[in-house]
Design an enzyme around this catalytic site. Structure first.
Site, PDB file in Angstrom:
ATOM      1  CG  HIS A 236      -1.859  -1.184   1.239  1.00  0.00           C
ATOM      2  ND1 HIS A 236      -2.979  -1.262   0.443  1.00  0.00           N
ATOM      3  CD2 HIS A 236      -1.800  -2.352   1.925  1.00  0.00           C
ATOM      4  CE1 HIS A 236      -3.573  -2.427   0.642  1.00  0.00           C
ATOM      5  NE2 HIS A 236      -2.887  -3.102   1.538  1.00  0.00           N
TER       6      HIS A 236
ATOM      7  CD1 TRP B 224       8.854   1.078  -1.013  1.00  0.00           C
ATOM      8  CD2 TRP B 224      11.073   1.038  -1.287  1.00  0.00           C
ATOM      9  NE1 TRP B 224       9.142   0.076  -1.910  1.00  0.00           N
ATOM     10  CE2 TRP B 224      10.501   0.032  -2.105  1.00  0.00           C
ATOM     11  CE3 TRP B 224      12.457   1.194  -1.299  1.00  0.00           C
ATOM     12  CZ2 TRP B 224      11.260  -0.803  -2.911  1.00  0.00           C
ATOM     13  CZ3 TRP B 224      13.215   0.352  -2.098  1.00  0.00           C
ATOM     14  CH2 TRP B 224      12.624  -0.613  -2.886  1.00  0.00           C
TER      15      TRP B 224
ATOM     16  CB  THR C  89      14.088   8.358   3.976  1.00  0.00           C
ATOM     17  OG1 THR C  89      13.823   8.159   2.588  1.00  0.00           O
ATOM     18  CG2 THR C  89      15.368   9.172   4.125  1.00  0.00           C
TER      19      THR C  89
ATOM     20  CB  ALA D  60       7.512  16.131   3.090  1.00  0.00           C
TER      21      ALA D  60
ATOM     22  NE  ARG E 202      33.826  16.142 -26.395  1.00  0.00           N
ATOM     23  CZ  ARG E 202      34.601  15.070 -26.430  1.00  0.00           C
ATOM     24  NH1 ARG E 202      35.754  15.065 -25.766  1.00  0.00           N
ATOM     25  NH2 ARG E 202      34.229  13.990 -27.109  1.00  0.00           N
TER      26      ARG E 202
ATOM     27  CD  GLN F 263      21.941  27.805 -36.040  1.00  0.00           C
ATOM     28  OE1 GLN F 263      20.988  27.115 -36.408  1.00  0.00           O
ATOM     29  NE2 GLN F 263      22.402  28.821 -36.755  1.00  0.00           N
TER      30      GLN F 263
ATOM     31  CD  GLU G 132       7.885  13.303   0.675  1.00  0.00           C
ATOM     32  OE1 GLU G 132       7.499  14.467   0.518  1.00  0.00           O
ATOM     33  OE2 GLU G 132       8.919  13.000   1.289  1.00  0.00           O
ATOM     34  N   GLY G 133       3.899  10.884  -3.443  1.00  0.00           N
ATOM     35  CA  GLY G 133       2.882  11.130  -4.467  1.00  0.00           C
ATOM     36  C   GLY G 133       3.419  10.933  -5.860  1.00  0.00           C
ATOM     37  CB  THR G 134       2.881   8.260  -8.392  1.00  0.00           C
ATOM     38  OG1 THR G 134       1.449   8.283  -8.442  1.00  0.00           O
ATOM     39  CG2 THR G 134       3.347   7.152  -7.461  1.00  0.00           C
TER      40      THR G 134
END
Length: 396
Positions: free
Chosen positions: A148, A174, A176, A254, A280, A291, A375-377
């Protein structure tokens, strides 16, 4: 007719003049966090990422506490009481170093500390917040479960009353900071609805095995939380909230930090692309003079600074007490999505060198794949905005 005032030259690092919106204290906080990250994180983070570890995390937490970066926007209990914009600037600078470092700070302050600060008892606040603000105690936030994620209302972790105690059983995934935390804020089903619990991690029955084999957020501690008959006293429950509004309000706080943080990862990748393009050489000239490369850099700059402006606008609304959760979804959806695109475009400018840890681009890109989800897809934030725009709920 009076002559027009002479304009200063365009600053490539701030082409829209966004710094003009910041006061001296804002700039001082931003520069302090930027200097700390440059000294403490950037020299080592590629090695940490490659090894999949974050050594010295407890010492790092104390250093961040000394900067006032933990629970930064909270008032009292040893917290800095900074503005939302100042907290956002700190998140941007931390994520410009690495998403894992910003996640450490975000979970500590905007999830674990915020939950206790907003919903906890005075005793809970006095017990935990000063030590967490100082980085002496690391916190974690247990909401997501193995089965869930986007549907937390269906969580299986359960807390039942047993005499004067609570007994918790379940799993969280998951998480942290989990295996280094001294305290966990754990959300669980109860007979009266979803409740939050303040769980010291040395409580019998609590364990937090670290999750390995990640290809994203590798310089970050990620764990599973295992709760087997964890017995807590009656006063372990957060007294001032029942239901999903508790954890969801923490997540909204968050997510606001992510709106800023994602632009830090994007800025780092953009700056790497500019530096590379101007040095480079191919076909006898720097590739930044072609361009197609300039078109990429221009598009990246537009999205980067639009995203920073959006974050600043949401920060001012939060400081004014006018920020809605749907507006946070707007910011998270846009800024993380655009940050990933900036990183991918930067990788094309660096060519094969873009996949090397000698440059930060691929590290930021893979980190942001996690930030896009947690924290929200994308889909959840699209549906939040869809409901706000139409008044129709597509969740159920």
């Amino acid at each position: 007719m009076s002559a027009s005032p002479k304009l200063p030259p365009l600053d490539p690092a701030d082409p829209l003049g966004i710094d003009d919106l910041l006061d001296a204290e804002d700039l001082a906080i931003r520069d302090t966090v930027r200097t700390w990250a440059a000294d403490r994180v950037l020299p080592h983070v590629a090695e940490w990422y490659e090894k999949g570890e974050l050594p010295g995390i407890r010492e790092m937490a104390r250093e961040l506490g000394g900067l006032g970066a933990l629970g930064m926007s909270l008032e009292g209990y040893g917290c800095a009481g900074a503005s939302a914009v100042q907290y956002g600037l700190a998140c941007l600078e931390l994520e410009a170093a690495d998403s894992g470092i910003r996640s450490l700070v975000s979970v500590q302050g905007s999830l674990a500390m915020y939950a206790i600060h907003r919903f906890g008892s005075e005793e809970q606040k006095e017990t935990w917040l000063p030590r967490m603000a100082a980085g002496e105690v690391i916190g974690c936030f247990g909401l997501t479960e193995p089965d869930h994620g986007s549907d937390p209302a269906s969580m299986r972790t359960y807390a039942k009353r047993d005499g004067g105690d609570w007994v918790l059983d379940g799993r969280k995934m998951w998480i942290t900071n989990g295996s280094v935390a001294g305290v966990a804020v754990v959300w669980a089903q109860t007979d009266e609805g979803i409740r939050g619990f303040v769980v010291p991690t040395d409580t019998p029955g609590f364990s937090a095995p670290e999750i390995k084999h990640k290809w994203s957020l590798r310089a970050s501690v990620t764990s599973e939380l295992v709760l087997d008959d964890v017995r807590l006293p009656a006063d372990a429950v957060l007294p001032d909230v029942v239901g999903l509004k508790g954890p969801l309000s923490c997540l909204s706080h968050a997510r606001y930090g992510i709106v800023w943080g994602a632009m830090g990862a994007a800025r780092s990748s953009f700056e790497s692309a500019v530096a590379y393009a101007t040095t480079r050489e191919q076909f006898g000239r720097p590739i930044g003079g072609f361009q197609l490369t300039q078109a990429k850099l221009a598009d990246m700059a537009v999205e980067l600074h639009k995203g920073i402006l959006l974050a600043h606008h949401l920060g001012r609304r939060m400081d004014a007490g006018r920020l809605r959760p749907e507006q946070v979804s707007f910011g998270k959806l846009n800024n993380v999505r655009e940050a990933i695109d900036i990183c991918r475009t930067a990788r094309t400018i660096l060519g094969a060198n873009g996949i090397s840890l000698e440059y930060p681009v691929m590290r930021h890109a893979t980190n942001l794949e996690s930030v896009l989800t947690y924290e929200g897809t994308v889909e959840m934030h699209q549906l939040v905005l869809g409901k706000a725009l139409t008044g129709l709920d597509a969740f159920r």
